[in-house]
Motif scaffolding. Structure first.
Motif, PDB file in Angstrom:
ATOM      1  N   ARG A 130      45.197  34.080  55.224  1.00 42.39           N
ATOM      2  CA  ARG A 130      44.283  34.785  54.331  1.00 42.39           C
ATOM      3  C   ARG A 130      42.887  34.184  54.427  1.00 42.39           C
ATOM      4  NH1 ARG A 130      46.417  38.761  54.716  1.00 42.39           N
ATOM      5  NH2 ARG A 130      45.526  39.778  52.900  1.00 42.39           N
ATOM      6  N   LYS A 131      42.464  33.902  55.619  1.00 39.87           N
ATOM      7  CA  LYS A 131      41.228  33.162  55.831  1.00 39.87           C
ATOM      8  C   LYS A 131      40.609  33.626  57.139  1.00 39.87           C
ATOM      9  CE  LYS A 131      39.704  28.362  55.787  1.00 39.87           C
ATOM     10  NZ  LYS A 131      39.405  28.018  57.156  1.00 39.87           N
ATOM     11  N   ASN A 168      45.631  30.013  52.679  1.00 39.01           N
ATOM     12  CA  ASN A 168      46.711  30.265  51.717  1.00 39.01           C
ATOM     13  C   ASN A 168      47.826  30.898  52.536  1.00 39.01           C
ATOM     14  OD1 ASN A 168      47.813  30.101  49.229  1.00 39.01           O
ATOM     15  ND2 ASN A 168      46.792  31.919  48.396  1.00 39.01           N
ATOM     16  N   ASP A 181      37.310  39.374  57.328  1.00 38.41           N
ATOM     17  CA  ASP A 181      36.875  39.164  55.954  1.00 38.41           C
ATOM     18  C   ASP A 181      38.072  38.975  55.020  1.00 38.41           C
ATOM     19  OD1 ASP A 181      34.195  38.930  56.040  1.00 38.41           O
ATOM     20  OD2 ASP A 181      33.773  41.062  55.805  1.00 38.41           O
ATOM     21  N   TYR A 182      38.741  37.849  55.203  1.00 36.72           N
ATOM     22  CA  TYR A 182      39.851  37.529  54.307  1.00 36.72           C
ATOM     23  C   TYR A 182      39.330  36.617  53.206  1.00 36.72           C
ATOM     24  CZ  TYR A 182      43.012  39.557  57.705  1.00 36.72           C
ATOM     25  OH  TYR A 182      43.646  40.430  58.551  1.00 36.72           O
ATOM     26  N   SER A 183      39.814  36.861  51.996  1.00 38.65           N
ATOM     27  CA  SER A 183      39.435  36.041  50.831  1.00 38.65           C
ATOM     28  C   SER A 183      37.931  35.943  50.671  1.00 38.65           C
ATOM     29  CB  SER A 183      40.022  34.625  50.941  1.00 38.65           C
ATOM     30  OG  SER A 183      41.403  34.686  51.098  1.00 38.65           O
ATOM     31  N   LYS A 184      37.268  37.051  50.890  1.00 29.72           N
ATOM     32  CA  LYS A 184      35.814  37.043  50.786  1.00 29.72           C
ATOM     33  C   LYS A 184      35.409  36.948  49.320  1.00 29.72           C
ATOM     34  CE  LYS A 184      31.756  39.252  52.546  1.00 29.72           C
ATOM     35  NZ  LYS A 184      31.210  40.002  53.625  1.00 29.72           N
ATOM     36  N   PRO A 185      34.469  36.055  49.007  1.00 29.91           N
ATOM     37  CA  PRO A 185      34.034  35.945  47.610  1.00 29.91           C
ATOM     38  C   PRO A 185      33.447  37.274  47.136  1.00 29.91           C
ATOM     39  CG  PRO A 185      33.170  34.138  48.923  1.00 29.91           C
ATOM     40  CD  PRO A 185      33.782  35.112  49.881  1.00 29.91           C
ATOM     41  N   VAL A 241      35.164  39.807  46.341  1.00 29.41           N
ATOM     42  CA  VAL A 241      36.164  40.864  46.511  1.00 29.41           C
ATOM     43  C   VAL A 241      37.440  40.391  45.832  1.00 29.41           C
ATOM     44  CG1 VAL A 241      37.448  42.261  48.158  1.00 29.41           C
ATOM     45  CG2 VAL A 241      35.161  41.449  48.726  1.00 29.41           C
ATOM     46  N   ASN A 242      38.023  41.275  45.069  1.00 29.12           N
ATOM     47  CA  ASN A 242      39.195  40.897  44.297  1.00 29.12           C
ATOM     48  C   ASN A 242      40.406  40.634  45.183  1.00 29.12           C
ATOM     49  OD1 ASN A 242      39.909  40.227  41.790  1.00 29.12           O
ATOM     50  ND2 ASN A 242      40.174  42.320  41.034  1.00 29.12           N
ATOM     51  N   ASN A 243      40.635  41.569  46.093  1.00 27.49           N
ATOM     52  CA  ASN A 243      41.751  41.383  47.013  1.00 27.49           C
ATOM     53  C   ASN A 243      41.409  40.285  48.014  1.00 27.49           C
ATOM     54  OD1 ASN A 243      43.801  43.607  46.494  1.00 27.49           O
ATOM     55  ND2 ASN A 243      41.831  44.687  46.450  1.00 27.49           N
ATOM     56  N   ASP A 244      42.466  39.713  48.623  1.00 26.52           N
ATOM     57  CA  ASP A 244      42.163  38.643  49.573  1.00 26.52           C
ATOM     58  C   ASP A 244      41.995  39.177  50.988  1.00 26.52           C
ATOM     59  OD1 ASP A 244      44.740  39.233  50.156  1.00 26.52           O
ATOM     60  OD2 ASP A 244      45.548  37.221  49.840  1.00 26.52           O
TER      61      ASP A 244
END
Lengths: 641, 411
Positions: free
Chosen positions: A333-334, A400, A592-596, A598-601
């Motif tokens: 998730r990154k 994560n 764009d995983y876990s982008k600040p 954005v609610n979803n990761d």
């Protein structure tokens, strides 16, 4: 041919409405979110299909079946290595007269199995089965194209491969045995039927099969290149491509440039074998006769062979590295760490792969000065490889992590890539290569870094994209068992081989009984063989999991891994043409995983900045497209559902 | 409810059917082998049936464990957690085992090199091994730590952080520096090993053929006789051109003798296919290529006797092997190698008889291969070679007769 290709392409790329219309007509009485080209019958849909997804599955299943053959061969010759003296009569039903009346395996057949294992695994499983499958499947899907640049050529590519597979497989059953001179088929051994029986018809079939294979490989690779360069969707710049795309693209480039050289090598060998030329033959006295051939050089063949042979290693490995980059990022998730460095190191590896081939030939008697040059170039390749490894690790850092099956295999790949990679530093060093060349140290090295790491990439890819391929899920728990059995087996089989290499035990030895310095590994050989057998059993679990769940698996959701890439915006069972409506445009890179903010990761590539909040509130609607202003694009079939 | 039960039953039935299908080939082969009829076959049939049953049962068990949707016995297990833990255990235990066994198997590794350049290679090997082991251990420990520490947690979010040029630069430059050191070391050694041989080197010619090595020394005139592959025959292993006088004193012993501490130049040739000269204890390897003579020179620095004392093994022998696959007997191309003092070497050399036998001679023809007794495991080959080549101008009818006599007398 040209007109048909053109026509298909036209339908695919410029008339989504036409496809849409056909969907409207057929949609209600057949499938929910599936649509087809109207005139397609069963044969055109599943056998002589031009749909890249079907062709990918054809490559995959052929590859898997060949893998069963290839691995089974290795188990059989491992039996010989573990218990050389024991009575193998029980193998007679399978191997016939290759097992003597007293239950001993024929030494030439041992070599034949080693040869065929290598050939099948390298070319048929890890080249066609891995790159053929996933390049075909993912390139149009992840780039946002309706199909390959030429669906027809793509179909030809598979059928040439199929023909080549049939010939190679058939050669296992001829009475003189299949090719037996090692997968590198060095002449004169492979050129002279007098030298060993496998160099007769078996070798002819090998060469025929490989010639067809090369045709297939070239047709495929040219198509991949054309597609990547020309058919990316709106917004999909080269630097927004997922790393899988970079890897497949560079693999295709490498293949296009190097496979023709193997073709020429094979062609000259065919001339030497059948038409009395002397490209590779000179000064030979064999079977009581001095041959007329004069002036040829076996070293020439080795140069030609390894000019493909070494890039081939990266043809096998790069797709695996590309896919695992994608999978590790998704499941951590990154964002992938160092996207540009990853692309750069892929480019570096691809370039360097062409100028290191002679490190396979340090002790063939070639000019020692060349040894120095190739040592330098070879060890440089360790730098981009190290960069890739560190980037993998940095991607895991502060992630994560979800241990999906695909993720486990990707982590396994990282481990194998390190363990197998570092021994390349020994072997690439000309001076160290003198004692290690052609010993089990080499076997250990390339099985870990090329064989197993690529196989792990293959498994990771299958587990990750199975839902997209078949619209169903594989069983995760069986996957866990499969992974742990495979991971343990791979290390138990190949790690001890380093020890044998350090004792100097040569490769391709039918028995270790002749020499004092090769003695002492009886127990270890038995251990390796038993591990290999257990590893093989583990693959049966995979086979069950794979084939059973094609038909019976749980229905897959549209985006099971919450992934960013475009393939997950297609319907679960996408038909030919991939997207029911418009092809999504791309507004961001794929990581764009876990982008600040954005609610979803995750944040898929096709979501424009203006639509983030809309999508964020309702991420399940993966097919829903937005324009740049953040408005829904209404006219998609997905919107109707 | 009823429906579910029914579908459960059909499913189980289908599993059985699959099992039977998978087992059918096994059964067929079992039936096939029964015709033999002895107890061994019966046992094998029994085993095959057992295997069949196991397959069916395990398929059923797998289904029960993995496909029961209502009462999943494993539903309370957090598989993510479990996998993270297994990974930690796997890597940690794996590293420990790898380290332990690396030392455990040390007695089986090749002993310290018995040649000057070999000792340099060993040093390099150890340095490379040290560096790479550290790399493997550290990266795996990092992997282990990250995998466990950053395993999934609902309460955490991954860090959105994806670029750091300084770090990238660092881990590009660091391996580059280490590799530069290794490349320089390697280049130095490689160039030293590959430089032209000294003038005074003892020349030994090794010719590979399916499946033995021919060994040739230049004899008293210190000059190898001319050879031509078209003159090869059963009596003329190397194809000596007997018109060249310098070949008549060449000797072809069954073992390689080398004086200690003197440079040895191996002149390497192949007669039929590729072979490779491999002297593991001296860290020597060089391919034998038909049509292209190769060479390798080195200086042995431990006699066989010294090694026997050093290794506390009375039966120790240096060995010559083949490392380029060359056919069915590839694994058996062995010659013993003996390293002796200069005096012993000269004495041994004096005792060797030339390979050349004048056609008039009453002495039996020496056939180098098979006369040494080291090929006990070799598979019979070259039956065709027993027939004499037309091109062999030396062959005279009487000679064949003599050879036949010799063969008979040996019987």
């Amino acid at each position: 041919m040209a007109s048909e290709t053109l026509e298909v392409k036209e339908i695919h790329s410029t008339h989504p409405e036409a496809l849409h219309d056909s969907h409207e007509h057929h949609g209600h009485d057949s499938h929910d979110d599936e649509f087809e080209l109207p005139e397609v019958n069963f044969i055109r849909k599943y056998i002589f299909s031009t749909d890249h997804k079907v062709i990918a599955k054809q490559f995959l299943i052929t590859g898997i079946l060949m893998a069963v053959v290839g691995i089974l061969l290795s188990v059989l010759f491992r039996i010989q290595l573990a218990w050389p003296e024991h009575n193998m009569s029980y193998l007679r039903p399978l191997l016939g007269n290759w097992i003597s009346d007293t239950g001993q395996m024929d030494p030439e057949f041992y070599l034949a199995m080693v040869t065929m294992h290598g050939t099948i695994m390298v070319f048929f499983v890890l080249t066609a089965g891995l790159s053929g499958t996933f390049s075909n499947f993912l390139i149009p899907l992840q780039l946002g194209a309706r199909d390959m640049a030429s669906g027809f050529i793509n179909m030809l590519s598979y059928w040439f491969f199929f023909l080549s597979t049939v010939i190679m497989f058939a050669s296992l059953f001829i009475s003189t045995g299949p090719a037996s001179g090692g997968w590198v088929i060095y002449p004169p051994l492979s050129a002279l039927p007098q030298a060993m029986s496998g160099s007769g018809l078996g070798m002819t079939m090998w060469l025929t099969s490989m010639a067809l294979f090369i045709v297939s490989s070239l047709l495929g690779a040219l198509n991949y290149i054309a597609t990547v360069l020309n058919m990316r969707t709106k917004g999909m710049s080269m630097t927004r491509m997922p790393l899988t795309m970079w890897a497949f693209f560079l693999t295709a480039v490498i293949g296009t440039l190097s496979f023709p050289v193997l073709f020429s090598a094979a062609l000259l060998l065919i001339f030497d074998r059948s038409f009395g030329t002397s490209f590779y033959l000179s000064d030979i006295y064999i079977a009581g006769k001095a041959l007329e051939n004069s002036g040829g050089s076996p070293i020439l063949f080795q140069h030609l062979f390894w000019f493909l042979g070494h890039p081939e290693v990266y043809i096998v490995l790069l797709p695996a590295l590309g896919m695992t980059s994608e999978i590790i990022s998704t499941n951590s998730r990154k964002p992938i760490f160092g996207y540009r460095a990853m692309v750069g190191s892929l480019l570096g590896i691809a370039f360097l792969s062409f100028i290191v081939w002679a490190h396979h030939m340090f002790v063939t008697g070639m000019n020692p000065f060349l040894g120095t040059v190739f040592m330098l170039l070879t060890l440089i390749i360790a730098v981009p490889s190290a960069v890739k490894t560190f980037n993998y690790l940095a991607t895991l850092w502060m992630g994560n992590i979800r241990f999906t099956n695909a993720m486990l295999f990707s982590i396994g790949l990282v481990s194998l890539f390190i363990t197998g990679g570092v021994t390349g530093i020994f072997l690439g060093n000309a001076a160290l290569d003198i004692p290690l060349h052609d010993t089990y140290f080499v076997t250990a090295h390339f099985h870990l870094v090329m064989g197993s790491a690529s196989a792990f990439g293959f498994f990771a890819g299958v587990y990750h994209w199975f839902p997209k391929m078949f619209g169903r899920m594989m069983n995760e728990r069986l996957g866990y068992i499969h992974f742990w059995m495979t991971f343990a087996a791979v290390y138990c089989v190949f790690f001890p081989m380093h020890f044998m290499g350090m004792a100097g035990v040569p490769r391709r030895y039918y028995a270790a009984s002749t020499f004092d310095f090769t003695q002492g590994f009886t127990d270890m050989n038995a251990f390796i063989t038993i591990s290999a057998m257990l590893g093989f059993l583990g693959q049966l679990i995979f086979l069950y999991n794979f084939f059973y769940n094609i038909f019976k698996g749980k229905k897959a959701p549209q985006n099971p891994w919450n992934s960013n890439t475009l393939e997950w915006t297609t319907p679960v069972n996408a038909g030919h043409g991939n997207w029911a409506g418009e092809i999504p445009a791309v507004y961001r890179w794929p990581y764009d995983y876990s982008k600040p903010g954005v609610n979803n990761d995750y944040l898929p590539q096709h979501i424009p900045d203006a639509a983030i909040s809309k999508w964020d509130a309702n991420p399940e609607t993966a097919s829903l497209l937005y324009d740049e202003q953040g408005n829904e694009i209404k006219d998609t079939p997905a919107a109707h559902h | 409810m009823n429906h579910k039960l029914k579908s459960g039953i059909t499913m189980r039935f289908r599993t059985m059917a699959t099992g039977v299908l998978l087992g059918l080939p096994l059964l067929a082969s079992a039936a096939g082998s029964e015709s033999g009829g002895d107890s061994m076959d019966l046992l094998m049939t029994g085993l095959k049936i057992l295997l069949l049953i196991t397959v069916v049962l395990s398929l059923n068990i797998l289904r029960m464990v993995f496909d029961l949707r209502e009462s999943d016995p494993l539903r309370n297990i957090n598989f993510n957690e479990l996998n993270a833990r297994i990974m930690v255990g796997f890597i940690f235990i794996g590293l420990c085992l790898a380290l332990y066994f690396s030392f455990h198997f040390q007695p089986l590794y090749l002993p310290e090199a018995s040649s000057e350049h070999g000792m340099e290679i060993d040093k390099m090997f150890n340095l490379t091994l040290l560096i790479t082991s550290i790399v493997v251990i550290i990266t795996h420990l990092i992997l282990l730590y990250f995998v466990y520490k950053y395993r999934w947690s609902d309460s955490r979010r991954a860090l959105y952080y994806h670029d750091n040029n300084k770090v990238e630069l660092m881990w590009t430059v660091a391996p580059a520096i280490v590799l530069t050191v290794l490349v320089l070391d390697g280049t130095k050694n490689w160039n030293a090993i590959m430089q032209p041989p000294p003038e005074n080197a003892v020349e030994i010619e090794l010719t590979g053929k399916q499946f033995a090595w021919n060994i040739r020394y230049a004899g008293s005139d210190n000059q190898f006789g001319k050879t031509n592959f078209r003159m090869i025959s059963a009596e003329n292993e190397l194809g000596f051109d007997w018109a060249d006088e310098s070949g008549k004193d060449d000797v072809m012993p069954g073992e390689i003798y080398m004086p200690v501490n003197k440079p040895i130049l191996l002149k390497i040739r192949a007669r039929d296919v590729l072979h490779s000269v491999y002297l593991p204890h001296f860290r020597v390897k060089m391919d034998a290529v038909p049509g292209m003579p190769t060479q390798f020179w080195f200086t042995p620095n431990k006699t066989t006797k010294e090694m026997r004392v050093k290794l506390n093994n009375e039966n120790f022998n240096y060995e010559l092997a083949c490392t380029e696959v060359c056919g069915r007997g590839h694994f058996s191309m062995k010659r013993n190698v003996v390293v002796v003092t200069e005096e012993e070497y000269q004495e041994w050399l004096r005792k060797q008889k030339p390979y050349y036998k004048a056609p008039e001679s009453d002495l039996p023809v020496q056939v180098a291969i098979d006369s040494t007794g080291t090929d006990s495991t070799a598979i019979p080959t070259e039956t065709a070679e027993k027939s004499v080549s037309k091109k062999d101008k030396i062959a005279v009818a009487g000679k064949i007769k003599k050879q036949a006599n010799q063969f008979l007398s040996l019987k």
